[in-house]
Design a protein around this motif. Structure first.
Motif, PDB file in Angstrom:
ATOM      1  N   ALA A  20      23.727  46.698  62.089  1.00 24.86           N
ATOM      2  CA  ALA A  20      23.285  47.286  63.355  1.00 24.86           C
ATOM      3  C   ALA A  20      21.812  46.961  63.595  1.00 24.86           C
ATOM      4  O   ALA A  20      21.403  46.700  64.734  1.00 24.86           O
ATOM      5  N   ALA A  21      21.001  46.935  62.541  1.00 22.22           N
ATOM      6  CA  ALA A  21      19.575  46.634  62.675  1.00 22.22           C
ATOM      7  C   ALA A  21      19.342  45.190  63.123  1.00 22.22           C
ATOM      8  O   ALA A  21      18.354  44.906  63.812  1.00 22.22           O
ATOM      9  N   LEU A  22      20.225  44.271  62.764  1.00 25.72           N
ATOM     10  CA  LEU A  22      20.079  42.878  63.182  1.00 25.72           C
ATOM     11  C   LEU A  22      20.045  42.739  64.706  1.00 25.72           C
ATOM     12  O   LEU A  22      19.373  41.862  65.240  1.00 25.72           O
ATOM     13  N   ALA A  23      20.770  43.590  65.392  1.00 20.40           N
ATOM     14  CA  ALA A  23      20.847  43.506  66.854  1.00 20.40           C
ATOM     15  C   ALA A  23      19.505  43.793  67.515  1.00 20.40           C
ATOM     16  O   ALA A  23      19.278  43.388  68.652  1.00 20.40           O
ATOM     17  N   ARG A  24      18.599  44.449  66.808  1.00 15.43           N
ATOM     18  CA  ARG A  24      17.282  44.750  67.362  1.00 15.43           C
ATOM     19  C   ARG A  24      16.293  43.596  67.164  1.00 15.43           C
ATOM     20  O   ARG A  24      15.205  43.620  67.702  1.00 15.43           O
ATOM     21  N   ARG A  25      16.693  42.600  66.389  1.00 12.38           N
ATOM     22  CA  ARG A  25      15.819  41.454  66.138  1.00 12.38           C
ATOM     23  C   ARG A  25      15.919  40.463  67.297  1.00 12.38           C
ATOM     24  O   ARG A  25      16.943  40.390  67.976  1.00 12.38           O
ATOM     25  N   PRO A  26      14.881  39.658  67.497  1.00 18.05           N
ATOM     26  CA  PRO A  26      14.988  38.616  68.527  1.00 18.05           C
ATOM     27  C   PRO A  26      15.993  37.552  68.077  1.00 18.05           C
ATOM     28  O   PRO A  26      16.295  37.441  66.882  1.00 18.05           O
ATOM     29  N   PRO A  27      16.512  36.764  69.011  1.00 17.81           N
ATOM     30  CA  PRO A  27      17.445  35.693  68.642  1.00 17.81           C
ATOM     31  C   PRO A  27      16.819  34.776  67.590  1.00 17.81           C
ATOM     32  O   PRO A  27      15.601  34.580  67.560  1.00 17.81           O
ATOM     33  N   MET A  28      17.681  34.224  66.719  1.00 21.51           N
ATOM     34  CA  MET A  28      17.213  33.403  65.609  1.00 21.51           C
ATOM     35  C   MET A  28      17.783  31.993  65.722  1.00 21.51           C
ATOM     36  O   MET A  28      18.915  31.807  66.160  1.00 21.51           O
ATOM     37  N   ALA A  29      16.984  31.010  65.283  1.00 23.52           N
ATOM     38  CA  ALA A  29      17.454  29.628  65.235  1.00 23.52           C
ATOM     39  C   ALA A  29      18.492  29.500  64.123  1.00 23.52           C
ATOM     40  O   ALA A  29      18.492  30.268  63.153  1.00 23.52           O
ATOM     41  N   LEU A  30      19.377  28.527  64.264  1.00 28.81           N
ATOM     42  CA  LEU A  30      20.427  28.337  63.256  1.00 28.81           C
ATOM     43  C   LEU A  30      19.859  28.084  61.859  1.00 28.81           C
ATOM     44  O   LEU A  30      20.459  28.482  60.866  1.00 28.81           O
ATOM     45  N   ASP A  31      18.679  27.465  61.756  1.00 27.71           N
ATOM     46  CA  ASP A  31      18.101  27.215  60.432  1.00 27.71           C
ATOM     47  C   ASP A  31      17.452  28.460  59.833  1.00 27.71           C
ATOM     48  O   ASP A  31      16.945  28.428  58.724  1.00 27.71           O
ATOM     49  N   GLN A  32      17.484  29.577  60.554  1.00 24.78           N
ATOM     50  CA  GLN A  32      16.957  30.842  60.051  1.00 24.78           C
ATOM     51  C   GLN A  32      18.057  31.772  59.555  1.00 24.78           C
ATOM     52  O   GLN A  32      17.771  32.891  59.148  1.00 24.78           O
ATOM     53  N   VAL A  33      19.303  31.328  59.623  1.00 23.69           N
ATOM     54  CA  VAL A  33      20.421  32.156  59.167  1.00 23.69           C
ATOM     55  C   VAL A  33      21.348  31.336  58.272  1.00 23.69           C
ATOM     56  O   VAL A  33      21.339  30.105  58.318  1.00 23.69           O
ATOM     57  N   TRP A  34      22.098  32.034  57.458  1.00 28.84           N
ATOM     58  CA  TRP A  34      23.203  31.411  56.728  1.00 28.84           C
ATOM     59  C   TRP A  34      24.463  31.777  57.470  1.00 28.84           C
ATOM     60  O   TRP A  34      24.777  32.955  57.672  1.00 28.84           O
ATOM     61  N   LEU A  35      25.201  30.770  57.907  1.00 26.51           N
ATOM     62  CA  LEU A  35      26.501  31.015  58.513  1.00 26.51           C
ATOM     63  C   LEU A  35      27.479  31.268  57.378  1.00 26.51           C
ATOM     64  O   LEU A  35      27.506  30.526  56.390  1.00 26.51           O
ATOM     65  N   ILE A  36      28.269  32.309  57.509  1.00 31.39           N
ATOM     66  CA  ILE A  36      29.189  32.696  56.435  1.00 31.39           C
ATOM     67  C   ILE A  36      30.383  31.755  56.434  1.00 31.39           C
ATOM     68  O   ILE A  36      31.033  31.539  57.457  1.00 31.39           O
ATOM     69  N   GLU A  37      30.633  31.207  55.261  1.00 30.40           N
ATOM     70  CA  GLU A  37      31.706  30.237  55.097  1.00 30.40           C
ATOM     71  C   GLU A  37      33.033  30.927  54.824  1.00 30.40           C
ATOM     72  O   GLU A  37      33.075  32.072  54.367  1.00 30.40           O
ATOM     73  N   ARG A  38      34.103  30.188  55.126  1.00 31.43           N
ATOM     74  CA  ARG A  38      35.456  30.717  54.939  1.00 31.43           C
ATOM     75  C   ARG A  38      36.259  29.687  54.167  1.00 31.43           C
ATOM     76  O   ARG A  38      36.293  28.513  54.516  1.00 31.43           O
ATOM     77  N   GLY A  39      36.896  30.135  53.107  1.00 26.69           N
ATOM     78  CA  GLY A  39      37.759  29.259  52.331  1.00 26.69           C
ATOM     79  C   GLY A  39      39.187  29.302  52.849  1.00 26.69           C
ATOM     80  O   GLY A  39      39.558  30.159  53.650  1.00 26.69           O
ATOM     81  N   GLY A  40      39.993  28.358  52.397  1.00 25.08           N
ATOM     82  CA  GLY A  40      41.404  28.341  52.775  1.00 25.08           C
ATOM     83  C   GLY A  40      41.635  27.703  54.130  1.00 25.08           C
ATOM     84  O   GLY A  40      40.724  27.221  54.794  1.00 25.08           O
ATOM     85  N   SER A  41      42.883  27.728  54.525  1.00 23.68           N
ATOM     86  CA  SER A  41      43.274  27.153  55.814  1.00 23.68           C
ATOM     87  C   SER A  41      42.800  28.022  56.964  1.00 23.68           C
ATOM     88  O   SER A  41      42.678  29.240  56.838  1.00 23.68           O
ATOM     89  N   SER A  42      42.570  27.377  58.078  1.00 23.44           N
ATOM     90  CA  SER A  42      42.081  28.075  59.261  1.00 23.44           C
ATOM     91  C   SER A  42      43.235  28.699  60.040  1.00 23.44           C
ATOM     92  O   SER A  42      44.300  28.107  60.154  1.00 23.44           O
ATOM     93  N   PRO A  43      43.013  29.892  60.591  1.00 21.40           N
ATOM     94  CA  PRO A  43      44.020  30.426  61.518  1.00 21.40           C
ATOM     95  C   PRO A  43      44.156  29.471  62.704  1.00 21.40           C
ATOM     96  O   PRO A  43      43.217  28.747  63.036  1.00 21.40           O
TER      97      PRO A  43
END
Length: 180
Positions: A20-43
């Motif tokens: 919930a606290a993240l929503a109060r932060r300004p937008p972030m560049a993609l190199d400032q976050v880790w995108l969460i990875e997903r294993g296995g086959s995609s839906p």
């Protein structure tokens, strides 16, 4: 009697939820976050047509053998119209992400829930900031990828363990991410 007044020793930490606290932060560049990875086959991609006045709940699942829930989109009923709507859901390959496209706007009360217990994969470099998977999991939020390639986090709640839910107000690409 004294035990009843004691502070709990185990359980969730006190204070605001980091998602919930993240929503109060300004937008972030993609190199400032880790995108969460997903294993296995995609839906699979999903296209649903329905009447606005009825609303619709769509559950996306990972393929067999586990059929684990990936995301649940609940489009609230819209009593102001009964026109036919088309909803398209496209999972992001290798990531916990979903592109939501719907003709017209989304009615108030529409929600998107990600369930990431079964296929969650932590980015290898994240151990620098988040030494344990539990700490990483607490730092994850749901962000909307803007046209300028910035991630804008949406106020999220945790209805259960390994789940994040946001109010969905517009079409777009939504991703699970954690600040670097």
């Amino acid at each position: 009697m004294v035990l009843g007044c004691a502070r709990p020793r185990y359980g969730a930490s006190s204070g605001p939820d980091p998602a919930a606290a993240l929503a109060r932060r300004p937008p972030m560049a993609l190199d400032q976050v880790w995108l969460i990875e997903r294993g296995g086959s995609s839906p699979g991609d999903t296209v649903v047509t329905f009447r606005s006045a009825s609303g619709r709940t769509v559950v996306l699942r990972h393929p067999a053998p586990d059929n684990a829930t990936f995301a649940v989109l609940r489009v609230a009923a819209d009593s102001s119209t009964d026109r036919e709507r088309t909803l398209t859901l496209t999972p992001t390959p290798g990531r916990y992400g979903l592109t939501v496209t719907i003709d017209g706007g989304l009615p108030e009360g529409t929600t998107l829930l990600f369930s990431y217990a079964a296929h969650f994969v932590a980015p290898a470099e994240a151990i620098v900031r988040y030494p344990t998977l539990t700490q990483l999991e607490r730092g994850i939020g749901v962000g909307r990828l803007r046209p300028d390639s910035l991630i804008e986090f949406v106020a999220a709640t945790r209805p259960a363990a390994d789940m994040l839910m946001i109010p969905l107000t517009s079409s777009g690409r939504y991703l699970l991410a954690a600040p670097r």
